[in-house]
Scaffold this motif. Structure first.
Motif, PDB file in Angstrom:
ATOM      1  N   ILE A  62      52.594  71.585  11.059  1.00 30.64           N
ATOM      2  CA  ILE A  62      53.919  71.145  11.522  1.00 30.64           C
ATOM      3  C   ILE A  62      53.775  70.051  12.572  1.00 30.64           C
ATOM      4  CG2 ILE A  62      56.000  71.874  12.747  1.00 30.64           C
ATOM      5  CD1 ILE A  62      55.649  74.637  11.506  1.00 30.64           C
ATOM      6  N   ALA A  63      52.864  70.259  13.512  1.00 29.79           N
ATOM      7  CA  ALA A  63      52.667  69.267  14.569  1.00 29.79           C
ATOM      8  C   ALA A  63      52.210  67.931  13.994  1.00 29.79           C
ATOM      9  CB  ALA A  63      51.653  69.798  15.584  1.00 29.79           C
ATOM     10  N   MET A  64      51.271  67.967  13.064  1.00 32.46           N
ATOM     11  CA  MET A  64      50.767  66.722  12.491  1.00 32.46           C
ATOM     12  C   MET A  64      51.834  66.031  11.649  1.00 32.46           C
ATOM     13  SD  MET A  64      47.669  66.283  13.550  1.00 32.46           S
ATOM     14  CE  MET A  64      47.000  65.114  12.394  1.00 32.46           C
ATOM     15  N   ALA A  65      52.608  66.792  10.894  1.00 31.57           N
ATOM     16  CA  ALA A  65      53.646  66.191  10.058  1.00 31.57           C
ATOM     17  C   ALA A  65      54.704  65.479  10.888  1.00 31.57           C
ATOM     18  CB  ALA A  65      54.300  67.266   9.188  1.00 31.57           C
ATOM     19  N   ILE A  66      54.949  65.961  12.092  1.00 36.62           N
ATOM     20  CA  ILE A  66      55.937  65.324  12.966  1.00 36.62           C
ATOM     21  C   ILE A  66      55.305  64.211  13.788  1.00 36.62           C
ATOM     22  CG2 ILE A  66      57.522  65.715  14.893  1.00 36.62           C
ATOM     23  CD1 ILE A  66      57.857  68.577  13.884  1.00 36.62           C
ATOM     24  N   ALA A  67      54.122  64.451  14.351  1.00 40.15           N
ATOM     25  CA  ALA A  67      53.555  63.540  15.345  1.00 40.15           C
ATOM     26  C   ALA A  67      52.969  62.276  14.727  1.00 40.15           C
ATOM     27  CB  ALA A  67      52.486  64.263  16.167  1.00 40.15           C
ATOM     28  N   VAL A  68      52.271  62.386  13.600  1.00 39.19           N
ATOM     29  CA  VAL A  68      51.555  61.225  13.061  1.00 39.19           C
ATOM     30  C   VAL A  68      52.510  60.095  12.668  1.00 39.19           C
ATOM     31  CG1 VAL A  68      50.070  60.421  11.193  1.00 39.19           C
ATOM     32  CG2 VAL A  68      49.546  62.556  12.371  1.00 39.19           C
ATOM     33  N   PRO A  69      53.562  60.331  11.884  1.00 39.46           N
ATOM     34  CA  PRO A  69      54.459  59.206  11.560  1.00 39.46           C
ATOM     35  C   PRO A  69      55.124  58.603  12.790  1.00 39.46           C
ATOM     36  CG  PRO A  69      54.841  61.063  10.084  1.00 39.46           C
ATOM     37  CD  PRO A  69      53.971  61.570  11.179  1.00 39.46           C
ATOM     38  N   VAL A  70      55.552  59.462  13.721  1.00 42.84           N
ATOM     39  CA  VAL A  70      56.211  58.944  14.924  1.00 42.84           C
ATOM     40  C   VAL A  70      55.222  58.141  15.764  1.00 42.84           C
ATOM     41  CG1 VAL A  70      57.403  59.602  17.043  1.00 42.84           C
ATOM     42  CG2 VAL A  70      57.883  60.827  14.918  1.00 42.84           C
ATOM     43  N   ALA A  71      53.996  58.644  15.910  1.00 38.56           N
ATOM     44  CA  ALA A  71      52.997  57.942  16.719  1.00 38.56           C
ATOM     45  C   ALA A  71      52.641  56.589  16.115  1.00 38.56           C
ATOM     46  CB  ALA A  71      51.746  58.805  16.861  1.00 38.56           C
ATOM     47  N   VAL A  72      52.453  56.525  14.802  1.00 37.73           N
ATOM     48  CA  VAL A  72      52.129  55.249  14.156  1.00 37.73           C
ATOM     49  C   VAL A  72      53.295  54.274  14.303  1.00 37.73           C
ATOM     50  CG1 VAL A  72      51.635  54.162  11.932  1.00 37.73           C
ATOM     51  CG2 VAL A  72      50.494  56.296  12.560  1.00 37.73           C
ATOM     52  N   ALA A  73      54.521  54.773  14.170  1.00 37.08           N
ATOM     53  CA  ALA A  73      55.684  53.902  14.329  1.00 37.08           C
ATOM     54  C   ALA A  73      55.765  53.355  15.756  1.00 37.08           C
ATOM     55  CB  ALA A  73      56.959  54.674  13.979  1.00 37.08           C
ATOM     56  N   ILE A  74      55.509  54.195  16.745  1.00 36.42           N
ATOM     57  CA  ILE A  74      55.531  53.727  18.133  1.00 36.42           C
ATOM     58  C   ILE A  74      54.439  52.690  18.371  1.00 36.42           C
ATOM     59  CG2 ILE A  74      55.216  54.437  20.532  1.00 36.42           C
ATOM     60  CD1 ILE A  74      56.431  57.123  19.811  1.00 36.42           C
ATOM     61  N   ALA A  75      53.244  52.954  17.842  1.00 34.51           N
ATOM     62  CA  ALA A  75      52.139  52.008  18.019  1.00 34.51           C
ATOM     63  C   ALA A  75      52.452  50.658  17.375  1.00 34.51           C
ATOM     64  CB  ALA A  75      50.854  52.595  17.434  1.00 34.51           C
ATOM     65  N   LEU A  76      53.050  50.674  16.185  1.00 35.22           N
ATOM     66  CA  LEU A  76      53.423  49.417  15.535  1.00 35.22           C
ATOM     67  C   LEU A  76      54.512  48.698  16.317  1.00 35.22           C
ATOM     68  CD1 LEU A  76      53.452  50.520  11.791  1.00 35.22           C
ATOM     69  CD2 LEU A  76      51.800  49.030  12.908  1.00 35.22           C
TER      70      LEU A  76
END
Length: 334
Positions: free
Chosen positions: A103-117
């Motif tokens: 659950i944590a990875m499914a939420i955090a990874v897309p949001v983190a990549v979007a923030i980094a971009l």
């Protein structure tokens, strides 16, 4: 008048033999280089020795516990090490650890990549700097602070979300809610996602900054939009870095202790719905029971720690295999 110019050219020297090249290399090496080589090699060997010592210690103590276990260590739901003989198993703990981390990875990874971009390719410099600084600060917040925030702020405000999920997605059974306390695996997954978000964002941001400028300029010269530049140049280059960042975040999610113990209402049962209170994780169970456990109880907790140790090694090994499987995952070949 005939003028003849002669130049004495020495004959070409024969290439040195392998022995001579090795001798020359050893003689050309400075003392500082030899010292640094020895320290580096010793550090690598020391790390392997420490890992092997941890594995041997966990395996030995786990074997003592499992030999006295009256239940099935892998499938038993109960955890009672004070019985004679003791009965304990890791089924609930393994399920809770994996589910909360997914659950944590499914939420955090897309949001983190979007923030980094956004920080590297969309936000102006005067805005990206302060946001990056705040994210760096979030990565330094202790886990117990996240746990207190989750217990006092996050969990009480999840009732509305749980009601909405139950109304529209309760038919799935996974998101049905029985009006219980929102101290559930979903709450743990949300809190872990917030905790690992700064780690994944920071590493991904630094990777995206290393994309060769020539790649982006070439895509723009061919008429690509900004999103097409990101899709064709930035993401392929930074894919291995994003995977590595995700594995760092997953490692923290798998081993998180105090935040999970503060938010979750533990029990030793597997619930079909993520919105029902209960469950447990390896780290939370070890932290909650180690202080009051007997000798055989501590051996049982160490046995569960061995399983977590193996899961972590398998996850990291799988990540390395994914990165190495395709050459285009490497930034050098992007």
């Amino acid at each position: 008048m005939d003028i003849t110019t002669t130049t004495d050219v020495p004959p070409p020297a024969s290439p040195p033999s392998l022995t001579e090249r090795k001798r020359a290399a050893r003689g050309a090496t400075r003392p500082g280089d030899r010292i640094f080589l020895g320290l580096s090699r010793g550090s690598g060997i020391l790390l392997l020795v420490i890992m092997a010592a941890i594995a041997v210690f966990l395996t030995y103590r786990a074997s003592l516990a499992i030999s006295r276990d009256h239940g099935n260590f892998l499938t038993t739901f109960e955890w009672n090490t004070n019985l004679n003989p003791p009965v304990f198993g890791i089924a609930v703990l393994a399920f809770g650890t994996i589910v909360s981390s997914v659950i944590a990875m499914a939420i955090a990874v897309p949001v983190a990549v979007a923030i980094a971009l956004f920080l590297t390719h969309y936000a102006p410099r005067r805005l990206s700097g302060p946001i990056a600084y705040v994210i760096d600060l979030l990565a330094a917040v202790p886990s117990i602070v996240y746990g207190l925030w989750g217990a006092l702020i996050l969990v009480p405000h999840l009732r509305g979300l749980y009601g909405w999920l139950d109304t529209y997605f309760g038919w799935t059974g996974i998101l049905s809610w029985e009006e219980g306390a929102p101290r559930t695996m979903l709450a743990v997954g949300l809190l872990l996602a917030i905790m690992i978000l700064p780690i994944i964002t920071n590493v991904s941001r630094e990777v995206f900054r290393q994309v060769p400028r020539m790649h982006e300029e070439a895509a723009l010269a061919l008429g690509a939009t900004r999103w097409e530049v990101i899709r064709m140049s930035v993401l392929p280059f930074g894919r291995s870095g994003v995977i590595s960042a995700s594995m760092l975040g997953l490692g923290r999610a798998l081993g998180e202790t105090m935040a999970v113990a503060t938010v979750l209402s533990p029990d030793y049962d597997i619930h079909a719905s993520l919105l029902n209170p209960g469950g447990g994780t390896f780290a939370q169970n070890i932290a909650g029971k180690f202080g009051e456990a007997s000798e055989q109880g501590r051996d049982a907790l160490i046995a569960s720690g061995l399983v977590l140790f193996v899961i972590t090694l398998l996850v990291n090994g799988a990540a390395r295999a994914i990165i190495a499987r395709r050459k285009e995952y490497s930034g050098a070949n992007a």
